[in-house]
Motif scaffolding. Structure first.
Motif, PDB file in Angstrom:
ATOM      1  N   UNK A   1       0.823  -1.199   0.000  1.00  0.00           N
ATOM      2  CA  UNK A   1       0.000   0.000   0.000  1.00  0.00           C
ATOM      3  C   UNK A   1       0.867   1.263   0.000  1.00  0.00           C
ATOM      4  N   UNK A   2       1.935   1.266   0.784  1.00  0.00           N
ATOM      5  CA  UNK A   2       2.848   2.410   0.804  1.00  0.00           C
ATOM      6  C   UNK A   2       3.559   2.575  -0.536  1.00  0.00           C
ATOM      7  N   UNK A   3       3.954   1.469  -1.152  1.00  0.00           N
ATOM      8  CA  UNK A   3       4.604   1.537  -2.459  1.00  0.00           C
ATOM      9  C   UNK A   3       3.631   2.047  -3.524  1.00  0.00           C
ATOM     10  N   UNK A   4       2.382   1.644  -3.441  1.00  0.00           N
ATOM     11  CA  UNK A   4       1.381   2.141  -4.390  1.00  0.00           C
ATOM     12  C   UNK A   4       1.168   3.641  -4.201  1.00  0.00           C
ATOM     13  N   UNK A   5       1.170   4.100  -2.971  1.00  0.00           N
ATOM     14  CA  UNK A   5       1.072   5.535  -2.713  1.00  0.00           C
ATOM     15  C   UNK A   5       2.269   6.280  -3.258  1.00  0.00           C
ATOM     16  N   UNK A   6       3.447   5.684  -3.161  1.00  0.00           N
ATOM     17  CA  UNK A   6       4.655   6.311  -3.697  1.00  0.00           C
ATOM     18  C   UNK A   6       4.589   6.411  -5.217  1.00  0.00           C
ATOM     19  N   UNK A   7       4.078   5.384  -5.857  1.00  0.00           N
ATOM     20  CA  UNK A   7       3.934   5.413  -7.312  1.00  0.00           C
ATOM     21  C   UNK A   7       2.917   6.486  -7.723  1.00  0.00           C
ATOM     22  N   UNK A   8       1.840   6.590  -6.973  1.00  0.00           N
ATOM     23  CA  UNK A   8       0.840   7.625  -7.248  1.00  0.00           C
ATOM     24  C   UNK A   8       1.435   9.023  -7.057  1.00  0.00           C
ATOM     25  N   UNK A   9       2.229   9.201  -6.010  1.00  0.00           N
ATOM     26  CA  UNK A   9       2.882  10.494  -5.781  1.00  0.00           C
ATOM     27  C   UNK A   9       3.861  10.816  -6.908  1.00  0.00           C
ATOM     28  N   UNK A  10       4.542   9.810  -7.418  1.00  0.00           N
ATOM     29  CA  UNK A  10       5.443  10.016  -8.551  1.00  0.00           C
ATOM     30  C   UNK A  10       4.666  10.462  -9.784  1.00  0.00           C
ATOM     31  N   UNK A  11       3.536   9.837 -10.023  1.00  0.00           N
ATOM     32  CA  UNK A  11       2.703  10.217 -11.170  1.00  0.00           C
ATOM     33  C   UNK A  11       2.207  11.658 -11.036  1.00  0.00           C
ATOM     34  N   UNK A  12       1.807  12.050  -9.848  1.00  0.00           N
ATOM     35  CA  UNK A  12       1.352  13.427  -9.622  1.00  0.00           C
ATOM     36  C   UNK A  12       2.506  14.402  -9.833  1.00  0.00           C
ATOM     37  N   UNK A  13       3.700  14.052  -9.369  1.00  0.00           N
ATOM     38  CA  UNK A  13       4.860  14.933  -9.527  1.00  0.00           C
ATOM     39  C   UNK A  13       5.221  15.109 -11.000  1.00  0.00           C
ATOM     40  N   UNK A  14       5.176  14.040 -11.763  1.00  0.00           N
ATOM     41  CA  UNK A  14       5.480  14.133 -13.197  1.00  0.00           C
ATOM     42  C   UNK A  14       4.418  14.971 -13.902  1.00  0.00           C
ATOM     43  N   UNK A  15       3.156  14.744 -13.579  1.00  0.00           N
ATOM     44  CA  UNK A  15       2.071  15.516 -14.186  1.00  0.00           C
ATOM     45  C   UNK A  15       2.196  16.995 -13.842  1.00  0.00           C
ATOM     46  N   UNK A  16       2.496  17.305 -12.592  1.00  0.00           N
ATOM     47  CA  UNK A  16       2.631  18.696 -12.174  1.00  0.00           C
ATOM     48  C   UNK A  16       3.831  19.349 -12.864  1.00  0.00           C
ATOM     49  N   UNK A  17       4.896  18.627 -13.052  1.00  0.00           N
ATOM     50  CA  UNK A  17       6.050  19.169 -13.768  1.00  0.00           C
ATOM     51  C   UNK A  17       5.715  19.479 -15.211  1.00  0.00           C
ATOM     52  N   UNK A  18       4.961  18.605 -15.857  1.00  0.00           N
ATOM     53  CA  UNK A  18       4.532  18.824 -17.232  1.00  0.00           C
ATOM     54  C   UNK A  18       3.629  20.049 -17.331  1.00  0.00           C
TER      55      UNK A  18
END
Length: 64
Positions: free
Chosen positions: A7-24
């Motif tokens: 569950x923590x790893x899935x949250x980390x992957x989701x946070x990574x996706x949000x960070x990439x989207x926000x950077x774009x």
């Protein structure tokens, strides 16, 4: 790997996706043609919060 780590790893992957989207989105905002057309979301802040969440969740998932 326990269920909590997954569950923590899935949250980390989701946070990574949000960070990439926000950077774009921030890159698009900086290159906009109409300077006065500003948005209402500060994508830099969103990206930094997502990166902090990624670091915390990633460390907690790795720690076990």
């Amino acid at each position: 790997m326990s269920a909590a780590q997954v569950l923590l790893a899935a949250g980390a992957v989701l946070a990574l996706a949000v960070a990439v989207f926000a950077g774009w989105r921030d890159a698009r905002r900086r290159r906009r043609a109409e300077v006065d057309a500003v948005g209402w979301i500060d994508w830099t802040t969103v990206q930094m919060a997502a990166l902090i969440a990624l670091a915390v969740l990633g460390l907690l998932a790795a720690k076990g």
